[in-house]
Design a protein around this motif. Structure first.
Motif, PDB file in Angstrom:
ATOM      1  N   CYS A  52       0.651  -1.267   0.058  1.00  0.00           N
ATOM      2  CA  CYS A  52      -0.002  -0.001  -0.092  1.00  0.00           C
ATOM      3  C   CYS A  52       0.815   1.086  -0.136  1.00  0.00           C
ATOM      4  CB  CYS A  52      -0.845   0.150   1.076  1.00  0.00           C
ATOM      5  SG  CYS A  52      -2.041  -1.283   1.501  1.00  0.00           S
ATOM      6  N   VAL A  53       0.203   2.324  -0.345  1.00  0.00           N
ATOM      7  CA  VAL A  53       0.724   3.538  -0.105  1.00  0.00           C
ATOM      8  C   VAL A  53       0.455   4.363   1.068  1.00  0.00           C
ATOM      9  CG1 VAL A  53       1.070   6.070  -1.159  1.00  0.00           C
ATOM     10  CG2 VAL A  53       0.860   4.097  -2.877  1.00  0.00           C
ATOM     11  N   CYS A  54       0.935   4.771   2.011  1.00  0.00           N
ATOM     12  CA  CYS A  54       0.655   4.853   3.287  1.00  0.00           C
ATOM     13  C   CYS A  54       1.065   6.298   3.636  1.00  0.00           C
ATOM     14  CB  CYS A  54       1.017   4.006   4.557  1.00  0.00           C
ATOM     15  SG  CYS A  54       0.685   2.310   4.083  1.00  0.00           S
ATOM     16  N   GLY A  55       0.453   7.077   4.578  1.00  0.00           N
ATOM     17  CA  GLY A  55       1.021   8.381   4.991  1.00  0.00           C
ATOM     18  C   GLY A  55      -0.188   8.964   5.892  1.00  0.00           C
ATOM     19  N   PRO A  56       0.108  10.216   6.234  1.00  0.00           N
ATOM     20  CA  PRO A  56      -0.844  11.008   6.974  1.00  0.00           C
ATOM     21  C   PRO A  56      -2.115  11.412   6.101  1.00  0.00           C
ATOM     22  CG  PRO A  56       0.885  12.432   6.484  1.00  0.00           C
ATOM     23  CD  PRO A  56       1.319  11.094   5.989  1.00  0.00           C
ATOM     24  N   ILE A  86       4.801   6.597   2.060  1.00  0.00           N
ATOM     25  CA  ILE A  86       5.686   5.552   1.932  1.00  0.00           C
ATOM     26  C   ILE A  86       5.146   4.378   1.217  1.00  0.00           C
ATOM     27  CG2 ILE A  86       6.795   5.859   4.316  1.00  0.00           C
ATOM     28  CD1 ILE A  86       5.007   3.862   5.549  1.00  0.00           C
ATOM     29  N   VAL A  87       5.669   3.679   0.602  1.00  0.00           N
ATOM     30  CA  VAL A  87       5.216   2.135   0.177  1.00  0.00           C
ATOM     31  C   VAL A  87       5.591   1.364   0.901  1.00  0.00           C
ATOM     32  CG1 VAL A  87       5.184   0.677  -1.916  1.00  0.00           C
ATOM     33  CG2 VAL A  87       5.007   2.990  -2.217  1.00  0.00           C
ATOM     34  N   ASN A  99       1.218   5.441  14.790  1.00  0.00           N
ATOM     35  CA  ASN A  99       2.200   6.518  14.375  1.00  0.00           C
ATOM     36  C   ASN A  99       1.326   7.504  13.548  1.00  0.00           C
ATOM     37  OD1 ASN A  99       4.848   5.539  15.193  1.00  0.00           O
ATOM     38  ND2 ASN A  99       4.338   3.820  14.155  1.00  0.00           N
ATOM     39  N   GLY A 100       0.160   7.844  13.611  1.00  0.00           N
ATOM     40  CA  GLY A 100      -0.610   8.713  12.947  1.00  0.00           C
ATOM     41  C   GLY A 100      -0.957   8.726  11.516  1.00  0.00           C
TER      42      GLY A 100
END
Length: 213
Positions: free
Chosen positions: A98-102, A158-159, A171-172
């Motif tokens: 996945c593409v992850c982030g805030p 991030i991926v 981590n939000g």
């Protein structure tokens, strides 16, 4: 009869795969000894050899014929991009890339903004952003906890592999886009598939039958 050689990704994947093999009559007692220093394990009766390798090396062993068959995660197959046959999904070790982030980064993904992407999987990240999303990004390769990258401002997103998403939440961060499903796969050397067609197909069909039961 020549030996058929299996390269197994060390750890949970190898343990689960060996259990599956045992259920179809492929055993290797030597591998059950936790204290052993052996690198190659042999079943003389069935003319089979097994060895454990770092996941990222399994596709290399298979491509070059040092192993006829490999058991490794789909993420590694995509990242290493070796010449081999992916013959079956073993159905365990399921998770997603996945593409992850805030949450604030969601807009940057939708607007195709130039962003930085941190990942242990630069090839998968590049393929997704350049070939599927047609978004220009800067990709930064990391080897450790990629969740840190957006928190300390190294990257916007991030991926990474997501199993439960607990670490992200703590981590939000969250999943912003799904790239592909992942699981353990069986891969076969291209020459072995021709030379040992019958033996390899028998293993595949036995495993398929066992999974469907």
């Amino acid at each position: 009869m020549r030996y058929l050689t299996f390269a197994l990704a060390k750890g949970r994947l190898a343990k689960t795969a060996m259990k599956m093999f045992e259920e179809i009559g492929i055993e290797c007692q030597e591998m059950k000894d936790d204290k052993t220093r052996k690198l190659i394990f042999v079943n003389e009766e069935l003319k089979l050899k097994f060895f454990l390798a770092k996941a990222s090396d399994v596709p290399t062993y298979v491509e070059y014929g040092a192993a006829d068959i490999g058991i490794v995660g789909k993420d590694t197959i995509l990242e290493e991009d070796r010449k081999l046959y992916e013959v079956m999904d073993l159905g365990f070790g399921k998770c997603k890339m996945c593409v992850c982030g805030p949450e604030s980064a969601r807009e940057l993904l939708q607007n195709h903004t130039m962003i930085r992407v941190a990942s242990k999987y630069p090839k998968i990240a590049k393929d997704y952003f350049y070939n599927k999303k047609h978004q220009t990004v800067e990709i930064i390769k990391l080897n450790g906890s990629v969740e840190l990258a957006p928190i300390v401002g190294l990257s916007e997103v991030i991926v990474d592999i997501v199993e439960t998403g607990t670490t992200l939440k703590e981590n939000g961060l969250g999943v912003l886009e799904e790239i592909c499903p992942l699981s353990a796969r069986m891969v076969v050397n291209q020459v072995s598939m021709k030379m040992e067609d019958e033996r390899i197909r028998k293993i595949i069909s036995d495993l398929k039958e066992q999974i469907s039961n």
